[in-house]
Write a protein that holds these residues in place. Structure first.
Motif, PDB file in Angstrom:
ATOM      1  N   ALA A  33      10.612   5.050  -0.256  1.00 19.31           N
ATOM      2  CA  ALA A  33      11.594   4.342   0.147  1.00 19.31           C
ATOM      3  C   ALA A  33      10.996   3.820   1.179  1.00 19.31           C
ATOM      4  O   ALA A  33      10.943   2.292   1.240  1.00 19.31           O
ATOM      5  N   PHE A  34      10.300   4.068   2.009  1.00 22.26           N
ATOM      6  CA  PHE A  34       9.496   3.607   3.334  1.00 22.26           C
ATOM      7  C   PHE A  34       8.126   4.156   3.512  1.00 22.26           C
ATOM      8  O   PHE A  34       8.089   5.410   3.508  1.00 22.26           O
ATOM      9  N   GLY A  35       7.095   3.309   3.443  1.00 19.89           N
ATOM     10  CA  GLY A  35       5.764   4.083   3.440  1.00 19.89           C
ATOM     11  C   GLY A  35       4.742   3.541   2.771  1.00 19.89           C
ATOM     12  O   GLY A  35       5.051   2.698   1.909  1.00 19.89           O
ATOM     13  N   LYS A  36       3.429   4.133   2.835  1.00 19.22           N
ATOM     14  CA  LYS A  36       2.458   3.539   1.871  1.00 19.22           C
ATOM     15  C   LYS A  36       1.966   4.830   1.171  1.00 19.22           C
ATOM     16  O   LYS A  36       2.017   5.761   1.077  1.00 19.22           O
ATOM     17  N   VAL A  37       1.551   3.982  -0.234  1.00 15.01           N
ATOM     18  CA  VAL A  37       0.925   4.716  -1.271  1.00 15.01           C
ATOM     19  C   VAL A  37      -0.511   4.709  -1.454  1.00 15.01           C
ATOM     20  O   VAL A  37      -0.863   3.489  -1.490  1.00 15.01           O
ATOM     21  N   TYR A  38      -1.168   5.647  -1.401  1.00 12.23           N
ATOM     22  CA  TYR A  38      -2.735   5.450  -1.857  1.00 12.23           C
ATOM     23  C   TYR A  38      -3.143   6.310  -2.834  1.00 12.23           C
ATOM     24  O   TYR A  38      -2.924   7.563  -2.587  1.00 12.23           O
ATOM     25  N   LEU A  39      -3.390   5.967  -3.992  1.00 12.30           N
ATOM     26  CA  LEU A  39      -3.762   6.753  -5.137  1.00 12.30           C
ATOM     27  C   LEU A  39      -5.342   6.404  -5.365  1.00 12.30           C
ATOM     28  O   LEU A  39      -5.954   5.367  -6.059  1.00 12.30           O
ATOM     29  N   ASP A  40      -6.184   7.299  -5.188  1.00  8.81           N
ATOM     30  CA  ASP A  40      -7.552   7.290  -5.657  1.00  8.81           C
ATOM     31  C   ASP A  40      -8.046   7.973  -7.026  1.00  8.81           C
ATOM     32  O   ASP A  40      -7.778   9.231  -6.826  1.00  8.81           O
ATOM     33  N   LEU A  41      -8.322   7.244  -8.089  1.00 11.34           N
ATOM     34  CA  LEU A  41      -8.094   7.813  -9.278  1.00 11.34           C
ATOM     35  C   LEU A  41      -9.670   7.872  -9.552  1.00 11.34           C
ATOM     36  O   LEU A  41     -10.030   8.388 -10.786  1.00 11.34           O
ATOM     37  N   SER A  42     -10.640   7.343  -8.736  1.00 13.08           N
ATOM     38  CA  SER A  42     -12.142   7.598  -9.232  1.00 13.08           C
ATOM     39  C   SER A  42     -12.654   8.695  -9.319  1.00 13.08           C
ATOM     40  O   SER A  42     -13.786   8.405 -10.048  1.00 13.08           O
ATOM     41  N   GLN A  43     -12.322   9.824  -8.664  1.00 16.03           N
ATOM     42  CA  GLN A  43     -12.767  11.055  -9.064  1.00 16.03           C
ATOM     43  C   GLN A  43     -11.780  12.085  -9.618  1.00 16.03           C
ATOM     44  O   GLN A  43     -12.245  13.364  -9.726  1.00 16.03           O
ATOM     45  N   ALA A  44     -10.735  11.458 -10.052  1.00 15.61           N
ATOM     46  CA  ALA A  44      -9.781  12.168 -10.657  1.00 15.61           C
ATOM     47  C   ALA A  44     -10.129  12.746 -12.045  1.00 15.61           C
ATOM     48  O   ALA A  44     -11.003  12.375 -12.877  1.00 15.61           O
TER      49      ALA A  44
END
Length: 180
Positions: A96-107
């Motif tokens: 709802a409120f906030g930041k999303v950071y997804l790092d898929l580079s090493q996933a």
């Protein structure tokens, strides 16, 4: 004596049709059917009047794996995934409120195609994808700001296919490819 009349088959619900279309697109993305076969089967699914006709459009597709959907949700604050983590076939991210950071580079990608559904009201999202990833954001709805994504000039073949869908309210999505 007149024979008993049979009830007509129930009409196909739009949810059933949408599910069939999604399964056909996934089968194509995962290499189970060719582009021409997907087009032919999509036509069948879209004009189907009975459940039997809809099922025929899905004949010989691999069974759906229901255990590959994950949801990450937060009312406020930060959602962050990085490092070596397992990416499911379907990933739903809600905030709802906030930041999303997804790092898929090493996933670790278990599937050649991944769907990420973003449901963000306020806040921004940043997604880092592998260098060789193919990214599709065509079905992402944005209200306030457009998503920022610049495909690489010299794409490398063989990477995961990442489709980002959903809706972003008042925030921006920024996608970039990992440098190494």
């Amino acid at each position: 004596m007149t024979p008993p009349q049979e009830d007509p088959p129930p009409p196909i619900r739009e949810d059933d049709r949408d599910t069939a279309v999604r399964r056909l697109q996934e089968a194509y993305a995962e290499g189970h059917i060719s582009h021409g076969e997907m087009d032919e089967r999509l036509d069948q699914a879209l004009v189907a009047k009975t459940h039997g006709e809809l099922v025929r459009a899905l004949t010989s597709l691999p069974a759906e794996n229901a255990g590959t959907t994950s949801t990450i949700a937060a009312a406020s604050g930060r959602i962050k995934r990085r490092g070596a983590w397992r990416v499911p076939r379907f990933l739903k991210v809600e905030s709802a409120f906030g930041k999303v950071y997804l790092d898929l580079s090493q996933a670790d990608f278990e599937h050649p195609a991944v769907d990420i559904e973003l449901r963000l009201e306020y806040g921004r999202a940043k997604i880092t994808v592998p260098r060789d990833a193919v990214v599709d954001i065509g079905d992402l709805e944005t209200v306030w700001k457009d998503a920022r994504y610049e495909p690489p000039r010299h794409p490398r073949p063989g990477g995961p296919r990442i489709r980002i869908t959903g809706a972003m309210g008042f925030g921006r999505l920024k996608i970039r490819h990992a440098r190494r």
